[in-house]
Enzyme design. Sequence first.
Site, short mmCIF file in Angstrom:
data_model
loop_
_atom_site.label_atom_id
_atom_site.label_comp_id
_atom_site.label_asym_id
_atom_site.label_seq_id
_atom_site.Cartn_x
_atom_site.Cartn_y
_atom_site.Cartn_z
N ARG A 273 12.61 2.24 -3.87
CA ARG A 273 12.70 3.06 -5.07
C ARG A 273 14.12 3.63 -5.12
NH1 ARG A 273 8.91 0.88 -6.85
NH2 ARG A 273 6.87 1.73 -7.41
N GLU A 302 16.56 5.21 -13.09
CA GLU A 302 16.14 4.01 -13.79
C GLU A 302 15.67 4.34 -15.19
OE1 GLU A 302 14.47 1.57 -10.66
OE2 GLU A 302 13.33 0.53 -12.21
N HIS A 320 14.93 -4.28 -11.40
CA HIS A 320 13.60 -4.01 -10.83
C HIS A 320 12.67 -5.23 -10.99
CE1 HIS A 320 10.79 -0.41 -9.78
NE2 HIS A 320 10.36 -1.51 -9.19
N1 LIG Z 1 11.33 -3.16 -6.18
C1 LIG Z 1 10.09 -3.48 -6.41
O1 LIG Z 1 9.75 -4.12 -7.39
C2 LIG Z 1 9.04 -3.08 -5.44
C3 LIG Z 1 7.93 -3.93 -5.25
C4 LIG Z 1 6.96 -3.52 -4.36
C5 LIG Z 1 7.09 -2.32 -3.68
N2 LIG Z 1 8.17 -1.54 -3.90
C6 LIG Z 1 8.31 -0.28 -3.15
O2 LIG Z 1 8.19 -0.59 -1.76
C7 LIG Z 1 7.40 0.41 -1.15
C8 LIG Z 1 6.79 -0.13 0.11
O3 LIG Z 1 5.74 -1.02 -0.17
P1 LIG Z 1 4.81 -1.59 1.01
O4 LIG Z 1 3.72 -2.36 0.37
O5 LIG Z 1 5.63 -2.26 2.04
O6 LIG Z 1 4.24 -0.22 1.58
P2 LIG Z 1 3.81 0.14 3.05
O7 LIG Z 1 3.06 1.41 2.95
O8 LIG Z 1 3.14 -1.05 3.69
O9 LIG Z 1 5.18 0.39 3.83
C9 LIG Z 1 5.94 1.57 3.73
C10 LIG Z 1 6.43 1.90 5.11
O10 LIG Z 1 7.34 3.00 5.02
C11 LIG Z 1 7.16 3.78 6.17
N3 LIG Z 1 7.71 5.12 5.98
C12 LIG Z 1 7.19 6.16 5.28
N4 LIG Z 1 8.00 7.24 5.37
C13 LIG Z 1 9.05 6.84 6.13
C14 LIG Z 1 10.22 7.50 6.58
N5 LIG Z 1 10.46 8.79 6.28
N6 LIG Z 1 11.09 6.81 7.34
C15 LIG Z 1 10.85 5.51 7.66
N7 LIG Z 1 9.76 4.84 7.27
C16 LIG Z 1 8.88 5.49 6.51
C17 LIG Z 1 5.63 3.79 6.37
O11 LIG Z 1 5.28 4.18 7.67
C18 LIG Z 1 5.30 2.34 6.06
O12 LIG Z 1 5.30 1.54 7.21
C19 LIG Z 1 6.42 0.83 -2.24
O13 LIG Z 1 5.92 2.12 -2.03
C20 LIG Z 1 7.24 0.74 -3.50
O14 LIG Z 1 7.84 1.98 -3.78
C21 LIG Z 1 9.13 -1.89 -4.76
O1 LIG Z 2 5.78 -0.60 -6.56
C1 LIG Z 2 5.76 -1.70 -7.09
O2 LIG Z 2 4.78 -2.45 -7.05
C2 LIG Z 2 6.99 -2.23 -7.79
O3 LIG Z 2 7.99 -1.36 -7.94
C3 LIG Z 2 6.75 -3.12 -8.93
O4 LIG Z 2 6.17 -4.26 -8.46
#
Ligand SMILES: NC(=O)c1ccc[n+]([C@@H]2O[C@H](COP(=O)([O-])OP(=O)(O)OC[C@H]3O[C@@H](n4cnc5c(N)ncnc54)[C@H](O)[C@@H]3O)[C@@H](O)[C@H]2O)c1
Ligand SMILES: O=C(O)[C@H](O)CO
Length: 386
Positions: A273, A302, A320
Amino acid sequence: MAKPVSIEVWNPNGKYRVISTKPMPGTRWINLLIEQDCRVEICTQKKTILSVEDIIALIGDKCDGVIGQLTEDWGETLFSALSRAGGKAFSNMAVGYNNVDVNAATKYGVAVGNTPGVLTETTAELAASLSLAAARRIVEADEFMRAGLYDGWLPHLYVGNLLKGQTVGVIGAGRIGSAYARMMVEGFKMNLIYYDLYQATRLEKFITAYGQFLKATGEPPVTWKRASSMEEVLREADVISLHPILDKTTYHLVNKESLSKMKKEAILINCSRGPVVDEVALVEHLKENPMFRVGLDVFEDEPYMKPGLADMKNAIVVPHIASASKWTREGMATLAALNVLGKIKGYPVWSDPNRVEPFLNENAPPPAASPSLVNAKALGLPVSKL
Ligand SMILES: NC(=O)c1ccc[n+]([C@@H]2O[C@H](COP(=O)([O-])OP(=O)(O)OC[C@H]3O[C@@H](n4cnc5c(N)ncnc54)[C@H](O)[C@@H]3O)[C@@H](O)[C@H]2O)c1
Ligand SMILES: O=C(O)[C@H](O)CO
């Protein structure tokens, strides 16, 4: 008073009124809702980001559930409006739900869904693409070529970094961070250093086994290290990719101070994010360190970029799109619809939100469960035995 919003209606006589604030990819999600007696209303307003007022107008007097987007501000106002309209369920079409006030939803008895699992590999692949594009200066070289500036091979032309044998750093080694780490380690034989609040046991085991395999075949083994602080990753890694959730602990995790600890020629990737990075500090750092490169899929304000970012040759910026593969986006729509449907129908919540295949199999009906509700426990919802 917000203007009435334009909508497309499916199955007008359906018993349950479900709204999607955006048209979503594929048709399976619509069909699954219709088969279960839902009237589906899709907002077709030509406005990318709907305001709270727009969504209140969409909800109207009677609404059973809403599928919404990460660009919308789902707080007290919207959950109270949804609850007044008889609504019981909301799902983001996203895994991240920092746009949702989950406590407010719970207060109004509204279940909050998200879409983990289906986007893990697609998002990690974009992070890997940005890593390669930054390391090998692909965007700069493409612009040079299109500008007609190429007049022959030169030893110094667009020289970048070799990834093999270098160290990849992952901050937030959850689903996506771990998938990205595996791609970079297995694909490019990089060593891993990661920082997370929890141990990434499966990832560690994978790299240990892969390292042993390489050693047995006479190649230098790859290694992994779990860092005890984020600073350790910043200092040691050549490529750093950010994959934590956005919350108070990760807001501006990368700032002026942390940037100053990174190698001068490091590469920073952000597909998590925008606010995880202090973008003003990043622009300054990019100006002062021309060999430092960044690949960004997300932005602090954004859809806007902070002043100066768009002028930086050492920045690659994309809008994004990390989860934007057809299979993933259709799957996200399906999971979001099934989250809402499951709560409306009184189904239990699926026991493992990461095991999404049964919901995505187009050749069989989905299980009678909500795939992923983040406040299921707080709402005391039963867990599926399937
Ligand atoms: N750009 C995009 O389109 C897109 C797509 C999918 C997800 N995302 C973002 O990616 C994030 C992660 O997704 P995920 O499915 O891997 O989630 P997830 O919950 O599997 O992984 C997140 C990880 O971050 C760790 N974490 C939390 N706080 C932390 C900190 N202070 N320091 C270090 N690590 C920390 C957690 O322990 C966890 O392992 C989502 O929450 C979303 O915001 C973005
Ligand atoms: O959190 C998410 O899933 C993304 O930002 C969009 O796929």
